[in-house]
Design an enzyme around this catalytic site. Structure first.
Site, mmCIF file in Angstrom:
data_model
loop_
_atom_site.group_PDB
_atom_site.id
_atom_site.type_symbol
_atom_site.label_atom_id
_atom_site.label_comp_id
_atom_site.label_asym_id
_atom_site.label_seq_id
_atom_site.Cartn_x
_atom_site.Cartn_y
_atom_site.Cartn_z
ATOM 1 N N THR B 97 2.397 -3.803 7.039
ATOM 2 C CA THR B 97 1.897 -4.879 7.904
ATOM 3 C C THR B 97 1.761 -6.173 7.118
ATOM 4 O OG1 THR B 97 0.785 -3.460 9.511
ATOM 5 C CG2 THR B 97 -0.156 -5.646 9.183
ATOM 6 N N THR B 275 -7.004 -8.222 -7.489
ATOM 7 C CA THR B 275 -6.696 -7.281 -8.569
ATOM 8 C C THR B 275 -5.641 -6.287 -8.090
ATOM 9 O OG1 THR B 275 -8.969 -7.475 -9.341
ATOM 10 C CG2 THR B 275 -7.701 -5.607 -10.169
ATOM 11 N N CYS B 362 0.061 1.815 16.686
ATOM 12 C CA CYS B 362 -0.244 0.427 16.345
ATOM 13 C C CYS B 362 -0.357 -0.468 17.567
ATOM 14 C CB CYS B 362 0.788 -0.132 15.378
ATOM 15 S SG CYS B 362 0.511 0.478 13.725
#
Lengths: 412, 412
Positions: B97, B275, B362
């Site tokens: 996505t 990170t 979805c």
């Protein structure tokens, strides 16, 4: 047998140097995952490896697990007496950076669905890049104006300046001020800021400004129950609380007008598309719970270590920002010796067995080799400041070694 | 002892129903993590749990590991003979996505840094919500216009229409057409599309349009080496290739003008802050490698299963879209019986021990309970289509059971 002996030797700090086991004193940049968290993740991968969006009962179980964990996160962020945080106020993200992006860009995007005037964001000069650069981008696109609140030499924001901004700025839509600074560990008094915001909201009879805080560095050290802080939006990150990487959450108070930064499936109340990362989310919840549960003990233990380091700093080395208890998290020591190149010290300490940081790992080192956070304190220490950050696995023996090393390196 | 007997019984499919072990036939929605991938992730958490952005040698090792894995992903996506993909063309993201969001929004954002004209996006009518909704958002903001390429009843895009669009539309900046459809498994001939794009780029002497494909469903089944496909941007996702959740990548051809969708630290060439999720990234690489390595065998094995299901469908049940080999991935069977409510069938099959899907997980089921993908085929089957998707752990015994169940349910 040989393995067991080696294992015992490795565990013994006396021999750790032989096996190159370094002392980790950079918990503010990343906390190693807790074994219990990793166990949770692995068990979810094994037992709940279904897409929570599907219809069959196995997927419904995964969805149930997700909602159970969402509720637990809400409970952890609530005052136990008030249960002030609701599960539907927790949106899981890919981490603190995404949470900050969503909080800031999402509020501004939502603003423009019903307004035309350019809104103003109020923020501090010492925010993490994941807040600073989001705002910079909106400024570059001329979508917002910004008022930067300076900090005092203590690192605490200038409340006189802040109050003045509220008197003079119109259209303040968002205040984004971090709870704990990632470099200097200074804590901002969010409840004080919230008071000012509430006063002006009432005065202007407006739902704005919203109050966002980047709380990523805080959960292990601060009582950050939502209603105590008075924020509308709070960013958290798994990688700073001994949790998994690549997961975090954004608390969004009910009623806050916000949009997602990504588009796709209808997951996470339509705010964060993509198959929910259930193993990481469950690990995150476990880590957050543990951070809160161990907080009081850790604050005591690490607080004593912090005091010990303060007391044993060599001449000419001073602490950046406040050292007052309650104004700084207990795991952070950020020191400066004028003219001492911090990056070089990082390499020296690494060679001698201790891992620490100079500027944040999130700055682009090629671009900026000084810390704008430390520079904001006004002591010209941006290139000569070292951050030592302790954590859950730090032992007294390690602290003493770190102090000895600091004394050695800084008195040469 | 008792545990061992139970374990053996559980493994034996004869007894699986007693222990409620369902047959999983919904691999297109989520692939269970491969044990070897999970092992890689856990080992990285244990051995490389440092922030790759820090300066000390432990962090440098983590950074090295990251770059080694990036290179491996590039190699996997290269034709072995040409090594056409470079490591600096791989950006790790939080999943498919996000990769799609970055590809589309990022190209449009970059366009506006040097252009004022509203660009056009060319896309198909059967894209995943993570492409469709990103484009919808840009349309709503009046930042792009769109040309939707319809599909033929086979599910393959209408090339006559596509060629015509290229003759009539100006300012086409991006073509986004998925490689393998998530619901009907139909494969689009990207190299054919790429030819048309190259012709028009040359004719107009322009660097545009860029060619993006959502390849999330493809790696286990298709030879998708980049230069064969001719794309500039390719989205991949860990959760569809037996890899970790919450990780994916975007291949970005050198020279493509693109911006990130999030702002913060300088990670991932300044395109994706936060990170780096090293354990998940390493797991993703392992999963992608395995998908490619096992592809040929799996295509044969699952291809036979697919044919078996085709041949044994009850009367009145037909396959949505092409059944021609090479035009559809081997693990997907999407069937329709007019008037048969698909969601109800999902529940029936679940009760009887088989997990399958109707519309994609979805979609926002509250909003849309029909499949726009199936509807695009023109047979009015959007609410009565069932997707069966097999995978790595599917056995012949399971396939036969699924077929029997289909025969039972669809002949009532």
């Amino acid at each position: 047998m040989v393995y067991i002996i080696i294992h015992i030797l490795k565990k013994n700090t006396m021999f750790s140097r032989i096996f190159k086991k370094k002392i980790y004193a950079d918990y503010a940049t990343l906390t190693p995952i807790d074994g219990r968290v990793l166990k949770v993740m692995v068990s979810i991968y094994k037992d709940f490896d279904k897409n929570p969006g599907a219809l069959y009962s196995g997927a419904v179980l995964a969805k149930k697990k997700l909602e159970e964990v969402r509720k637990k996160v809400a409970e952890t962020l609530s005052n136990t007496s008030s249960n002030s945080v609701h599960a539907d106020e927790i949106v899981f993200t890919s981490g603190g950076t995404e949470s900050n992006n969503m909080a800031i860009q999402g509020v501004i995007d939502a603003w423009y669905t019903t307004h035309k005037e350019i809104p103003c964001i109020v923020t501090s000069t010492i925010e993490h890049p994941a807040v600073k650069k989001v705002i910079d981008n909106l400024v570059n696109k001329k979508l917002v104006t910004v008022s930067y609140i300076p900090v005092l030499p203590s690192g605490v924001i200038d409340f006189v300046y802040l109050r003045n901004v509220f008197e003079t700025e119109n259209n303040i839509v968002l205040v984004s001020i971090m709870l704990v600074n990632n470099e200097i560990g200074v804590i901002q008094s969010l409840s004080e800021i919230a008071k000012i915001i509430r006063y002006h909201k009432k005065k202007n009879n407006s739902i704005y400004p919203y109050f966002h805080t980047d709380g990523c560095q805080a959960p292990c050290y601060i009582d950050m129950h939502i209603d105590k802080m008075g924020v509308d939006l709070l960013s958290l990150d798994g990688g700073k609380i001994y949790g998994p990487r690549g997961v975090g959450c954004l608390y969004i108070k009910r009623g806050v007008k916000i949009q997602g930064v990504m588009y796709g499936g209808g997951q996470e109340f339509g705010l964060r598309p993509g198959t929910e990362n259930l193993p990481a989310i469950c690990g995150f919840e476990q880590a957050l719970y543990m951070a809160y549960a161990q907080r009081k003990d850790e604050v005591l233990r690490l607080g004593e270590m912090q005091q010990y380091v303060y007391k044993n700093l060599p001449a000419g080395v001073f602490v950046n920002g406040t050292t007052l208890p309650g104004e700084r998290v207990v795991n952070n020591i950020n020191i400066c010796k004028k003219g001492k190149d911090a990056e070089f010290v990082v390499f020296q300490m690494d060679t001698l067995g201790v891992e620490v940081s100079a500027v944040t790992a999130c700055q682009n080192v090629q671009e900026e080799s000084r810390s704008y956070v430390v520079d904001a304190l006004g002591q010209d220490c941006g290139a000569s400041s070292l951050r030592i950050s302790f954590g859950r696995h730090t032992t007294w023996s390690e602290v003493r070694k770190v102090v000895k090393l600091i004394q050695k390196i800084y008195t040469i």
